[in-house]
Enzyme design. Structure first.
Site, short mmCIF file in Angstrom:
data_model
loop_
_atom_site.label_atom_id
_atom_site.label_comp_id
_atom_site.label_asym_id
_atom_site.label_seq_id
_atom_site.Cartn_x
_atom_site.Cartn_y
_atom_site.Cartn_z
N LYS A 1 6.24 -22.92 -23.57
CA LYS A 1 6.38 -22.67 -22.13
C LYS A 1 6.24 -21.17 -21.88
O LYS A 1 7.21 -20.43 -21.85
CB LYS A 1 7.70 -23.21 -21.58
CG LYS A 1 8.96 -22.67 -22.23
CD LYS A 1 10.20 -23.09 -21.45
CE LYS A 1 11.44 -22.35 -21.94
NZ LYS A 1 12.63 -22.66 -21.16
N GLU B 1 15.04 -29.75 -33.28
CA GLU B 1 14.75 -28.63 -32.38
C GLU B 1 15.59 -27.40 -32.71
O GLU B 1 15.11 -26.26 -32.65
CB GLU B 1 14.99 -29.07 -30.93
CG GLU B 1 14.80 -27.96 -29.91
CD GLU B 1 15.25 -28.37 -28.52
OE1 GLU B 1 15.15 -27.54 -27.60
OE2 GLU B 1 15.73 -29.52 -28.36
N ASP C 1 18.21 -18.14 -20.58
CA ASP C 1 19.54 -18.38 -21.16
C ASP C 1 19.49 -18.57 -22.67
O ASP C 1 20.54 -18.73 -23.29
CB ASP C 1 20.22 -19.59 -20.50
CG ASP C 1 19.59 -20.90 -20.89
OD1 ASP C 1 20.30 -21.79 -21.40
OD2 ASP C 1 18.38 -21.06 -20.68
N SER D 1 9.43 -24.33 -17.44
CA SER D 1 10.37 -25.35 -17.90
C SER D 1 9.66 -26.35 -18.80
O SER D 1 8.51 -26.73 -18.53
CB SER D 1 11.00 -26.10 -16.71
OG SER D 1 11.81 -27.17 -17.16
N ALA D 2 10.36 -26.76 -19.84
CA ALA D 2 9.85 -27.82 -20.71
C ALA D 2 10.20 -29.20 -20.15
O ALA D 2 9.91 -30.21 -20.77
CB ALA D 2 10.43 -27.67 -22.12
N ASP E 1 16.69 -24.50 -16.34
CA ASP E 1 17.98 -25.07 -16.69
C ASP E 1 18.92 -24.03 -17.28
O ASP E 1 18.56 -23.30 -18.21
CB ASP E 1 17.80 -26.21 -17.70
CG ASP E 1 17.09 -27.41 -17.10
OD1 ASP E 1 17.46 -27.82 -16.00
OD2 ASP E 1 16.14 -27.92 -17.73
N ASP F 1 13.35 -19.06 -16.55
CA ASP F 1 13.67 -20.39 -17.04
C ASP F 1 14.42 -21.12 -15.93
O ASP F 1 14.97 -20.50 -15.02
CB ASP F 1 14.52 -20.27 -18.30
CG ASP F 1 15.03 -21.60 -18.81
OD1 ASP F 1 14.23 -22.51 -19.00
OD2 ASP F 1 16.27 -21.73 -18.97
#
Length: 350
Positions: free
Chosen positions: A243, A125, A282, A193-194, A83, A81
């Site tokens: 993703k 979300e 994360d 990544s989204a 971020d 990932d």
């Protein structure tokens, strides 16, 4: 039994660790090649330089490490990932920007519209009561509306450059060394990544200042005209719930204009033949990044950056290794170094 660990660095042949079990602490030093008990070897691989780390099942982790070592680096790939995994959660004491949140398109009206979309969809979300199939539709709806606003609001590539330059985003210490190690070992890295691939690539350009031929980004890609104006988005929409390796056809190399083309980076078919995975994330949902890959062995590493007390149990159950408190990438560098080594006389050699 799980372990909370701290370590200070000594030469590779010796393994120091402060092992805290049920509130008690003891110190042990082991010769790594002569004493290859499960616990000692595990500590050597996954703990480095004072980092706090949780290992839920050391014996299982050791089994996975041994399995990947037997098959060698030619069967290994890294899935990460972006971020708050490759990047720091906190920058200068403040919450760091995500690759999506840092973007200011130079049109306050449209920046506000995108913020309103965030305010509406983000609670959905993170709502555990919404079924995943319904949530996936909502996420795609959110992303497509956001992308539409970027086109409608007249985003120019110069705004991306400016946004990154002004942003509060930084890679974890050790990320460059991790990429260099994996590049030397010909181990492909897929960054899922989204967010927006073009922004992530600009972060690479401004923060790391060099290309990596083995790194590809799987994310939403923009299409610009000759004047640098955004005209559309390429391919399918990648959001937080899709993703994964099913979207690998969206992968593109970092710094393509600096000399690394698609021909010099691993293609989708060759990556899928690498059936051992080191996965970095994360969020527990990041474990889904390996969906679509029929892997043999996966070692999952989680970064628990915040809400540690309330989340430690769930992270410990989900990941093989969990690093705490927004720590550096040096523990992963050490683990990857071992996984990329060759095996000789029972000892890992670089």
């Amino acid at each position: 039994m799980s372990y909370w660990l701290r370590i200070s660095f000594l030469p590779i042949r010796f393994v120091p660790f402060h092992l805290r079990i049920r509130g008690q602490c003891r110190v042990s030093y082991r010769n790594y090649c002569r004493n290859r008990d499960i616990r000692g070897e595990t500590m050597e691989h996954v703990v480095f330089d004072g980092a706090q780390v949780m290992v839920g099942d050391p014996q299982l982790l050791q089994t996975k490490i041994s399995s990947i070592l037997r098959e060698g680096p030619s069967k290994l790939q890294v899935i990460a990932d972006f971020d708050a995994t490759l990047t720091k959660y906190l920058v200068d004491g403040q919450r760091g920007h995500s690759s999506h949140a840092l973007l200011q398109q130079g049109n306050p009206e449209y920046d506000l519209k995108r913020q309103k979309l965030y305010d509406h969809y983000h609670p959905l979300e993170i709502d555990p009561a919404i079924p995943l199939d319904e949530k996936a539709k909502l996420m795609e709806e959110w992303w497509e509306k956001t992308h539409g606003l970027l086109v409608e609001g007249g985003l120019n590539f110069n705004a991306i450059k400016s946004s990154v330059a002004k942003s509060r985003i930084a890679f974890r210490d050790g990320v460059t060394e991790l990429f260099e190690l994996l590049e030397r070992s010909n181990v492909p890295v897929l960054i899922f990544s989204a967010g927006l691939a073009d922004i992530i690539e600009e972060v690479f350009r401004q923060k790391l200042h060099r290309p990596f031929k083995n790194v590809k980004i799987v994310s939403n890609r923009m299409v610009f005209d000759q004047n640098g104006n955004l005209v559309s988005f390429k391919g399918k929409t990648i959001h937080v719930l899709n993703k994964n390796e099913h979207a690998i056809d969206m992968a593109g190399p970092v710094h393509e204009e600096l000399g690394y083309s698609d021909e010099s980076t691993p293609d989708a078919s060759s990556v899928k033949l690498r059936t051992n995975v080191l996965l970095l994330g994360d969020h527990i949902g990041d474990l889904g990044m390996s969906d679509g890959l029929n892997y043999n062995t996966r070692i999952s590493v989680g970064f628990l950056n915040d809400n540690i007390e309330s989340s430690s149990d769930s992270y410990q159950k989900a990941f093989d290794v969990v690093y705490l408190n927004d720590t550096s990438m040096w523990g992963v560098v050490k683990l990857a170094s071992q996984l990329c080594s060759t095996v000789s006389n029972g000892c890992g050699n670089q």
